[in-house]
Write a protein that holds these residues in place. Structure first.
Motif, mmCIF file in Angstrom:
data_model
loop_
_atom_site.group_PDB
_atom_site.id
_atom_site.type_symbol
_atom_site.label_atom_id
_atom_site.label_comp_id
_atom_site.label_asym_id
_atom_site.label_seq_id
_atom_site.Cartn_x
_atom_site.Cartn_y
_atom_site.Cartn_z
ATOM 1 N N THR A 166 42.758 33.121 37.459
ATOM 2 C CA THR A 166 43.826 33.614 38.341
ATOM 3 C C THR A 166 43.289 34.595 39.395
ATOM 4 O OG1 THR A 166 44.339 35.324 36.704
ATOM 5 C CG2 THR A 166 45.650 33.317 36.631
ATOM 6 N N PHE A 167 41.969 34.694 39.497
ATOM 7 C CA PHE A 167 41.362 35.637 40.445
ATOM 8 C C PHE A 167 41.817 35.420 41.893
ATOM 9 C CE2 PHE A 167 38.121 37.393 43.189
ATOM 10 C CZ PHE A 167 37.843 38.611 42.596
ATOM 11 N N PRO A 168 41.898 34.159 42.389
ATOM 12 C CA PRO A 168 42.321 33.991 43.786
ATOM 13 C C PRO A 168 43.726 34.530 44.055
ATOM 14 C CG PRO A 168 42.129 31.864 42.672
ATOM 15 C CD PRO A 168 41.500 32.874 41.783
ATOM 16 N N SER A 169 44.644 34.393 43.093
ATOM 17 C CA SER A 169 45.999 34.940 43.266
ATOM 18 C C SER A 169 45.962 36.461 43.301
ATOM 19 C CB SER A 169 46.916 34.465 42.133
ATOM 20 O OG SER A 169 47.056 33.063 42.151
ATOM 21 N N PHE A 170 45.171 37.041 42.408
ATOM 22 C CA PHE A 170 45.037 38.499 42.362
ATOM 23 C C PHE A 170 44.399 39.018 43.647
ATOM 24 C CE2 PHE A 170 42.365 42.217 41.175
ATOM 25 C CZ PHE A 170 43.384 43.102 40.861
ATOM 26 N N LEU A 171 43.356 38.333 44.110
ATOM 27 C CA LEU A 171 42.665 38.757 45.329
ATOM 28 C C LEU A 171 43.576 38.637 46.549
ATOM 29 C CD1 LEU A 171 40.060 39.724 46.676
ATOM 30 C CD2 LEU A 171 39.357 37.330 46.877
ATOM 31 N N LEU A 172 44.373 37.583 46.607
ATOM 32 C CA LEU A 172 45.317 37.425 47.712
ATOM 33 C C LEU A 172 46.344 38.556 47.705
ATOM 34 C CD1 LEU A 172 46.442 35.739 50.076
ATOM 35 C CD2 LEU A 172 47.813 34.480 48.391
ATOM 36 N N PHE A 173 46.834 38.902 46.525
ATOM 37 C CA PHE A 173 47.787 40.009 46.403
ATOM 38 C C PHE A 173 47.161 41.320 46.888
ATOM 39 C CE2 PHE A 173 49.576 43.492 43.777
ATOM 40 C CZ PHE A 173 50.897 43.418 44.185
ATOM 41 N N LEU A 174 45.949 41.597 46.422
ATOM 42 C CA LEU A 174 45.218 42.790 46.868
ATOM 43 C C LEU A 174 45.051 42.791 48.388
ATOM 44 C CD1 LEU A 174 42.163 43.425 44.491
ATOM 45 C CD2 LEU A 174 44.070 44.957 44.942
ATOM 46 N N SER A 175 44.642 41.672 48.926
ATOM 47 C CA SER A 175 44.383 41.568 50.362
ATOM 48 C C SER A 175 45.651 41.814 51.161
ATOM 49 C CB SER A 175 43.808 40.188 50.704
ATOM 50 O OG SER A 175 42.592 39.979 50.026
ATOM 51 N N PHE A 176 46.755 41.242 50.689
ATOM 52 C CA PHE A 176 48.011 41.430 51.411
ATOM 53 C C PHE A 176 48.456 42.894 51.367
ATOM 54 C CE2 PHE A 176 52.596 41.770 51.709
ATOM 55 C CZ PHE A 176 52.850 41.069 52.886
#
Length: 553
Positions: A166-176
């Motif tokens: 689930t890292f890409p979802s977490f990273l997208l959330f962080l980035s946003f």
């Protein structure tokens, strides 16, 4: 041990973010360059690479390492000494603190309800086989694929360990989150588009505190919101170059959000309107190389859909071809999903499916079941924004009307009607909720004097709330580790349908009773895992799963 895991995870965030941003810099626009925006574009490019590569090969470790190294090389090749010095700024240390406060979201995370059902099995298939013709015949959940799940395949660790899946979802959330804070704190903070980001930011920090809430619909929501944000920004400037840039962002994020989740399909209205209402200035701009990359992603996605289902678009008879793996039963799936999404289970004993869907009969049953959830979402959007406005000082300013206000209301109406008709799941309506509340409240915001200190205070309070909620959850967890809580399901070999090309497995429900209803799901059972009786052949090195013969209930 957990301390070491956390340190490694923190370093992973930095290294992987840099690599993804390296790819994203190929599609971003220099004059509107933003590291966190590059991450969003990087995820788009990597989706193209994975999907295309998987047409010919399985996703192996060397491919993942190659992606990482190429991304890092591009990033550092594009940076000069001045860029490196600019990294040492107070605000960047503030962003590291934000990352640290949000990391507990990833620790001992509860799995999403669909994770063991089709997220994990789908990603595993990328590791074990190149593209499979008739993949949708394995399970109906694979009939319409999400491009986001293609990304999951490069986040397996050694030995098919899926703790980072689930890292890409977490990273997208962080980035946003960081992108929004960065935009709002810049000198252009007085612009109304940043108030839109403020509403979304506060809501996300308060509402989405667990990774288990991040299904594929949440990444689609983020990209849809970015698309709306750049639609608003388009009309905040008269500079031709900026307008073209914002149109590009709007179109790219709209298309990508739709490929992630079809439920946001009305978002395409925005770039279509921008293009035709500014046709003279944009008519040739869409043939730019960056646009062609986005269009190419759409092309490979629909080719993949054809390989999976025999249809190019979520199956409609008009786009289906008479190939051996086409299953006409898939055409009924949209009606099945509509019944599920409209809470037919609550009225099964009263109405037939046809009666239930006629004349909005379903609406009151659905509303009764979903009212509390709708209320929670709306309150979580309104309250923090209202408090923020109360704390800001009032200033005298002329009345301001956002450009294309009537069209934005029209877009919201179309989004709502589409949602009600096809997929009334509350979390699918988030872009509508935040946009309509923004439209209703922005006139109050323009009469307020923005305060960076008050904004930062609110952000810190909400970050601490998010952090505290996760620390309490982790404290109640038996095992503390970085990753996803796992279910180990026993499985059986389907000896009848297995052949020289492939083994077919299914969960051993009796032995998995201890796992509750999750014991019925495939999780990390070897590919192919299916309850269906399948006819599997092989041609030119490609598996072909033909029409289902019988459903094994």
């Amino acid at each position: 041990m957990i301390v070491l895991e956390l340190i490694l995870f923190f370093l992973s965030i930095i290294i992987i973010s840099v690599a993804i941003a390296g790819f994203g810099s190929l599609l971003s626009i220099k004059t509107v360059n933003n590291f966190f925006l590059d991450i969003c574009f990087g995820l788009i490019i990597i989706s193209i690479l994975i999907t295309t590569f998987h047409f010919f090969y399985e996703i192996k470790s060397f491919f993942k390492i190659l992606i990482l190294l190429i991304g890092l090389t591009i990033f550092f090749k594009k940076k000069n000494l001045v860029d490196y010095k600019s990294l040492i700024k107070k605000k960047n240390f503030f962003y590291l603190v934000i990352i640290g406060l949000l990391i507990p979201m990833f620790v001992s995370q509860k799995y999403h309800e669909d994770f063991g059902y089709y997220h994990l099995p789908y990603a595993l298939a990328f590791l074990e086989e190149k593209i499979v013709f008739g993949f949708a015949n394995i399970d109906k959940t694979f009939v319409y694929n999400s491009i986001w799940l293609n990304l999951y395949s490069i986040f397996f660790l050694e030995g098919k360990n899926y703790n980072y899946l689930t890292f890409p979802s977490f990273l997208l959330f962080l980035s946003f989150v960081i992108f929004s804070i960065d935009k709002i704190l810049k000198q252009e903070y007085s612009k109304i588009s940043n108030y839109y980001l403020t509403i979304v930011l506060f809501y996300f920090l308060l509402k989405f505190t667990r990774i288990s809430e991040f299904g594929v619909d949440f990444p689609a929501t983020i990209f849809a919101i970015l698309s709306i944000f750049y639609f608003i920004k388009f009309y905040e400037t008269n500079e031709i170059f900026k307008r073209k840039s914002f149109f590009y962002f709007n179109l790219a994020f709209s298309l990508f959000s739709i490929l992630i989740k079809l439920s946001v399909l009305p978002i395409i209205i925005l770039p279509i309107y921008l293009y035709f209402s500014n046709f003279k200035k944009l008519k040739f701009f869409i043939f730019n190389f960056k646009f062609l990359c986005i269009f190419f992603l759409g092309l490979v996605f629909f080719i993949q859909q054809f390989f999976y289902t025999g249809c190019f678009f979520f199956p409609t008879n008009l786009t289906c071809l008479s190939v051996s793996w086409f299953n006409p039963e898939h055409l009924k799936l949209s009606k099945e999903l509509e019944l599920i999404n409209k809470s037919y289970s609550t009225a099964r004993e009263i109405y037939s499916p046809e009666e239930y869907l006629e004349n909005l009969t379903w609406f009151l049953f659905w509303l009764k079941r979903n009212f509390i959830e709708i209320f929670e979402h709306i309150i979580t959007i309104i309250l923090p924004s209202l408090l923020f406005l109360i704390f800001l000082k009032t200033q005298k300013r002329k009345d301001y009307k956002i450009k294309k206000e009537n069209f934005i209301y029209f877009f919201c109406l179309m989004f709502l009607l589409f949602w009600l008709n096809f997929s009334p799941v509350v979390r699918f309506l988030i872009p509508f909720f935040v946009t309509i509340i923004f439209m209703i409240s922005y006139k109050f915001y323009i009469k307020k004097k923005f305060s960076k200190n008050i904004f930062i205070l609110f952000v810190l309070i909400f970050l601490i709330f998010n952090f505290s909620k996760n620390i309490i959850r982790i404290n109640d967890t038996k095992k503390v580790f970085v990753g996803i809580q796992q279910i180990e399901n026993q499985y059986l070999l389907n000896e009848i349908n297995s052949n020289e090309y492939v083994n077919i497995y299914y969960p051993d429900i009796k032995k998995n009773k201890k796992n509750g209803w999750q014991g019925r799901l495939c999780w990390d059972i070897p590919f192919i895992c299916s309850y269906n009786k399948l006819d599997v052949g092989k041609k030119n090195g490609y598996l072909i799963i033909n029409k289902l013969k019988i459903n094994n209930d």
